[in-house]
Write a protein that holds these residues in place. Structure first.
Motif, PDB file in Angstrom:
ATOM      1  N   PHE A 306      -9.437   6.505  27.541  1.00 56.92           N
ATOM      2  CA  PHE A 306      -8.320   6.027  26.723  1.00 56.92           C
ATOM      3  C   PHE A 306      -7.525   7.214  26.185  1.00 56.92           C
ATOM      4  O   PHE A 306      -6.283   7.214  26.185  1.00 56.92           O
ATOM      5  N   GLY A 307      -8.225   8.254  25.745  1.00 57.74           N
ATOM      6  CA  GLY A 307      -7.558   9.460  25.254  1.00 57.74           C
ATOM      7  C   GLY A 307      -6.737  10.143  26.326  1.00 57.74           C
ATOM      8  O   GLY A 307      -5.608  10.576  26.083  1.00 57.74           O
ATOM      9  N   LEU A 308      -7.289  10.224  27.544  1.00 55.44           N
ATOM     10  CA  LEU A 308      -6.545  10.840  28.652  1.00 55.44           C
ATOM     11  C   LEU A 308      -5.292  10.035  28.987  1.00 55.44           C
ATOM     12  O   LEU A 308      -4.247  10.609  29.319  1.00 55.44           O
ATOM     13  N   LEU A 309      -5.379   8.717  28.883  1.00 52.94           N
ATOM     14  CA  LEU A 309      -4.206   7.875  29.119  1.00 52.94           C
ATOM     15  C   LEU A 309      -3.125   8.170  28.082  1.00 52.94           C
ATOM     16  O   LEU A 309      -1.939   8.293  28.431  1.00 52.94           O
ATOM     17  N   GLN A 310      -3.527   8.326  26.817  1.00 49.45           N
ATOM     18  CA  GLN A 310      -2.560   8.617  25.760  1.00 49.45           C
ATOM     19  C   GLN A 310      -1.967  10.019  25.894  1.00 49.45           C
ATOM     20  O   GLN A 310      -0.862  10.282  25.424  1.00 49.45           O
ATOM     21  N   ILE A 311      -2.684  10.906  26.547  1.00 44.29           N
ATOM     22  CA  ILE A 311      -2.180  12.262  26.788  1.00 44.29           C
ATOM     23  C   ILE A 311      -1.214  12.283  27.973  1.00 44.29           C
ATOM     24  O   ILE A 311      -0.131  12.882  27.899  1.00 44.29           O
ATOM     25  N   LEU A 312      -1.593  11.635  29.072  1.00 44.80           N
ATOM     26  CA  LEU A 312      -0.847  11.763  30.330  1.00 44.80           C
ATOM     27  C   LEU A 312       0.390  10.879  30.397  1.00 44.80           C
ATOM     28  O   LEU A 312       1.398  11.266  30.998  1.00 44.80           O
ATOM     29  N   LEU A 313       0.345   9.684  29.805  1.00 42.84           N
ATOM     30  CA  LEU A 313       1.479   8.765  29.903  1.00 42.84           C
ATOM     31  C   LEU A 313       2.770   9.364  29.365  1.00 42.84           C
ATOM     32  O   LEU A 313       3.805   9.337  30.057  1.00 42.84           O
ATOM     33  N   PRO A 314       2.792   9.931  28.125  1.00 36.89           N
ATOM     34  CA  PRO A 314       4.048  10.528  27.638  1.00 36.89           C
ATOM     35  C   PRO A 314       4.549  11.667  28.509  1.00 36.89           C
ATOM     36  O   PRO A 314       5.764  11.833  28.688  1.00 36.89           O
ATOM     37  N   ILE A 315       3.631  12.439  29.077  1.00 33.94           N
ATOM     38  CA  ILE A 315       4.031  13.548  29.941  1.00 33.94           C
ATOM     39  C   ILE A 315       4.726  13.027  31.192  1.00 33.94           C
ATOM     40  O   ILE A 315       5.782  13.535  31.593  1.00 33.94           O
ATOM     41  N   LEU A 316       4.167  11.987  31.812  1.00 31.22           N
ATOM     42  CA  LEU A 316       4.781  11.410  33.006  1.00 31.22           C
ATOM     43  C   LEU A 316       6.153  10.827  32.696  1.00 31.22           C
ATOM     44  O   LEU A 316       7.105  10.988  33.476  1.00 31.22           O
ATOM     45  N   VAL A 317       6.277  10.152  31.554  1.00 32.20           N
ATOM     46  CA  VAL A 317       7.565   9.575  31.164  1.00 32.20           C
ATOM     47  C   VAL A 317       8.595  10.668  30.919  1.00 32.20           C
ATOM     48  O   VAL A 317       9.756  10.562  31.342  1.00 32.20           O
ATOM     49  N   LEU A 318       8.199  11.749  30.248  1.00 30.46           N
ATOM     50  CA  LEU A 318       9.142  12.834  29.954  1.00 30.46           C
ATOM     51  C   LEU A 318       9.540  13.586  31.225  1.00 30.46           C
ATOM     52  O   LEU A 318      10.669  14.078  31.328  1.00 30.46           O
ATOM     53  N   ILE A 319       8.628  13.698  32.180  1.00 33.14           N
ATOM     54  CA  ILE A 319       8.993  14.305  33.468  1.00 33.14           C
ATOM     55  C   ILE A 319      10.066  13.457  34.147  1.00 33.14           C
ATOM     56  O   ILE A 319      11.081  13.978  34.635  1.00 33.14           O
ATOM     57  N   ALA A 320       9.858  12.144  34.163  1.00 29.41           N
ATOM     58  CA  ALA A 320      10.839  11.249  34.779  1.00 29.41           C
ATOM     59  C   ALA A 320      12.178  11.324  34.043  1.00 29.41           C
ATOM     60  O   ALA A 320      13.248  11.332  34.668  1.00 29.41           O
ATOM     61  N   THR A 321      12.124  11.402  32.716  1.00 30.49           N
ATOM     62  CA  THR A 321      13.345  11.505  31.916  1.00 30.49           C
ATOM     63  C   THR A 321      14.084  12.804  32.206  1.00 30.49           C
ATOM     64  O   THR A 321      15.314  12.832  32.315  1.00 30.49           O
ATOM     65  N   ALA A 322      13.334  13.912  32.315  1.00 29.56           N
ATOM     66  CA  ALA A 322      13.940  15.212  32.611  1.00 29.56           C
ATOM     67  C   ALA A 322      14.602  15.206  33.991  1.00 29.56           C
ATOM     68  O   ALA A 322      15.710  15.723  34.158  1.00 29.56           O
ATOM     69  N   ILE A 323      13.944  14.611  34.975  1.00 30.33           N
ATOM     70  CA  ILE A 323      14.525  14.536  36.329  1.00 30.33           C
ATOM     71  C   ILE A 323      15.814  13.721  36.291  1.00 30.33           C
ATOM     72  O   ILE A 323      16.829  14.090  36.904  1.00 30.33           O
ATOM     73  N   ASN A 324      15.802  12.638  35.552  1.00 28.86           N
ATOM     74  CA  ASN A 324      16.989  11.790  35.446  1.00 28.86           C
ATOM     75  C   ASN A 324      18.140  12.519  34.747  1.00 28.86           C
ATOM     76  O   ASN A 324      19.301  12.396  35.149  1.00 28.86           O
ATOM     77  N   ALA A 325      17.806  13.305  33.705  1.00 27.52           N
ATOM     78  CA  ALA A 325      18.837  14.026  32.943  1.00 27.52           C
ATOM     79  C   ALA A 325      19.306  15.290  33.654  1.00 27.52           C
ATOM     80  O   ALA A 325      20.417  15.765  33.411  1.00 27.52           O
ATOM     81  N   GLY A 326      18.454  15.850  34.504  1.00 29.71           N
ATOM     82  CA  GLY A 326      18.808  17.079  35.204  1.00 29.71           C
ATOM     83  C   GLY A 326      18.456  18.341  34.446  1.00 29.71           C
ATOM     84  O   GLY A 326      18.635  19.449  34.961  1.00 29.71           O
ATOM     85  N   THR A 327      17.953  18.203  33.204  1.00 27.55           N
ATOM     86  CA  THR A 327      17.568  19.370  32.406  1.00 27.55           C
ATOM     87  C   THR A 327      16.209  19.120  31.746  1.00 27.55           C
ATOM     88  O   THR A 327      15.748  17.979  31.635  1.00 27.55           O
ATOM     89  N   THR A 328      15.605  20.202  31.266  1.00 29.09           N
ATOM     90  CA  THR A 328      14.281  20.114  30.630  1.00 29.09           C
ATOM     91  C   THR A 328      14.378  20.101  29.103  1.00 29.09           C
ATOM     92  O   THR A 328      13.382  20.314  28.418  1.00 29.09           O
TER      93      THR A 328
END
Length: 491
Positions: A306-328
């Protein structure tokens, strides 16, 4: 501070402070009602994203004053509450006091906790409520057989989840993680019923805020800011560590940085030894976690998963958001760090596992833990000398210049004088739904924040001045009150 205490956003009161007009502190502090406050909150940074923290700022400033130490105390207190909650939770996870104390020690020297406790921003507040939401959620879905589901746990989950959402919108990912875990693991009809009722209660006020309140501008603000970051990047090139292209290399570096800092065993290794070393260390640590959890007892394993899910989910979402925005520019640990308490739990659990190995492994691991703790402490010690430090670029500052300016004006102002404020316009990242134009009122606003309605000072904006606050005497002579040195001393 401007929204919470001054009931206006930076750039608000544009009509009141327009060049050619004079105004007084009484004009600044004139009551404008809830509608005006909601409007300023909507036009503030990320559209009402910090309601709980803003209200706490307002209360603390009202009772104890507006000094920097006072308003930062909120972050200190909530970080202490997070550390206490983690220790309390650890007593249910680790039977031995040794590992409970180890978790407390890891939390106390965690650089993220220490650095963000020294800021008046909302990250420590939102971290506590996100952690509390996960704590009550865990108690709710895995109640003790002899006690059953407690209504107070359901109430605690609902309340802390609402407060988390109104502390930082991104804590919604914490609740999404809870939902995903429930879908994958829960089979109890009674618990699902309780969770569903609680979820509806949580969503209703937040949905209202996001559709009818200040939050309705959030997505527009994000899109607008993202477009401006990308335009700046294309026109001027990257600013290392901040505005960079969302390509594979940059995203990989950011991911290594964020994931590494979420665990004691890998924290800051990329900074000391380089990203390649940090990446390899992270992979080895990940393999170690896999071998550890593979043969673990199911009850504890599900907690760590459960802890790993709470760690990894925001990271995956922010990676997708960064790709969509074109910047980090939105990919930092402060936006993906709500799983950090679990990172500390996992780090201690892994240490417990390693310290059951043969003596030579325990000796090497013990030496590494000692060295790593030493370096992590020294990662945040520069904070107290205002030197280069982890998670912030602030160095070599003077004390809050706006408090200093307000004090000087009280000491030197005489009847008939006029205070002249500079108009330092920064067009970069001025979101379209924020007030803005050809002149800036920010310096005037921030000085008036530390004045009171009883200060009968005549003031106006002078668009010909960019950095100097001037006291113009009634005989025409001018006294320099403060020079921002081309923005060097602006907060």
């Amino acid at each position: 501070m401007m929204i919470a205490v001054g009931n206006t956003n930076i750039g608000g009161m544009y009509d009141l402070m327009q060049p050619g007009k004079t105004f007084t502190p009484a004009d600044f502090w004139e009551p404008r009602g809830i509608k005006s406050w909601l409007d300023s909150d909507a036009r503030g940074d990320v559209s009402g994203n910090s309601l709980v923290h803003d209200m706490l700022l307002k209360i603390v400033a009202l009772i104890f004053g507006k000094g920097d130490g006072t308003v930062r105390s909120i972050s200190v207190i909530f970080n202490m509450l997070t550390v206490w909650l983690m220790f309390f939770w650890s007593r249910k996870i680790y039977p031995k006091i040794t590992w409970q104390i180890a978790l407390l020690a890891f939390a106390v020297i965690e650089p993220f906790f220490v650095v963000y406790s020294q800021q008046a921003r909302n990250y420590a507040t939102s971290m506590f409520f996100a952690t509390a939401s996960n704590f009550f959620y865990w108690k709710l879905i895995y109640p003790k057989p002899e006690q059953g589901i407690k209504s107070k746990d359901l109430l605690g989950w609902i309340l802390t989840s609402i407060l988390a959402l109104f502390s930082t919108y991104l804590t919604a990912l914490v609740l999404v993680g809870q939902g995903i875990y429930a879908l994958l693991n829960l089979r109890s009809k009674e618990i699902w019923t309780r969770l569903s009722i609680g979820a509806v209660i949580i969503i209703i006020p937040f949905l209202g805020w996001m559709t009818l309140g200040p939050g309705q501008y959030f997505l527009a603000y994000q899109a607008d800011a993202g477009a401006q970051y990308l335009a700046y990047l294309n026109a001027n090139g990257p600013i290392p560590g901040w505005i960079e292209a969302a390509n594979f290399s940059n995203l990989l570096k950011r991911t290594v940085m964020i994931l590494s800092d979420l665990f004691f065993w890998t924290n800051d290794l990329y900074a000391k030894q380089g990203y390649r070393f940090g990446g390899v260390a992270l992979v080895l640590f990940g393999y170690g976690i896999y071998t550890w959890l593979k043969d673990f007892n199911p009850e504890k394993r599900r907690f760590y998963l459960f802890g790993l899910l709470q760690i990894l989910l925001p990271i995956l979402v922010l990676i997708a958001t960064a790709i969509n925005a074109g910047t980090t520019t939105g990919y930092f640990i402060r936006y993906a760090g709500f799983g950090l308490p679990f990172g500390i739990f996992i780090s201690v659990g892994f240490m417990e596992y390693v310290f059951q190995k043969p003596i030579w492994i325990r000796l090497v691991a013990g030496l590494f833990v000692f060295i790593q703790a030493y370096f992590l402490v020294f990662a945040f010690l520069p904070l107290y000398q205002d030197k280069s430090q982890k998670y912030t670029s602030s160095t070599g500052r003077i004390k809050n210049p706006y408090i200093d300016i307000a004090d000087k004006l009280r000491a030197q102002y005489t009847v008939g004088d006029t205070i002249l404020y500079p108009s330092h316009v920064i067009n970069f990242l001025n979101s379209k739904h924020l007030a803005g134009g050809s002149y800036s009122v920010a310096d005037a606003q921030l000085v008036n924040l530390y004045l009171s309605p009883s200060d009968k000072f005549i003031q106006r904006i002078d668009t010909l001045r960019k950095d100097s606050v001037i006291l113009k005497r009634k005989n025409g002579t001018e006294v320099l009150i403060f020079d921002f040195k081309q923005g060097k001393y602006r907060y």
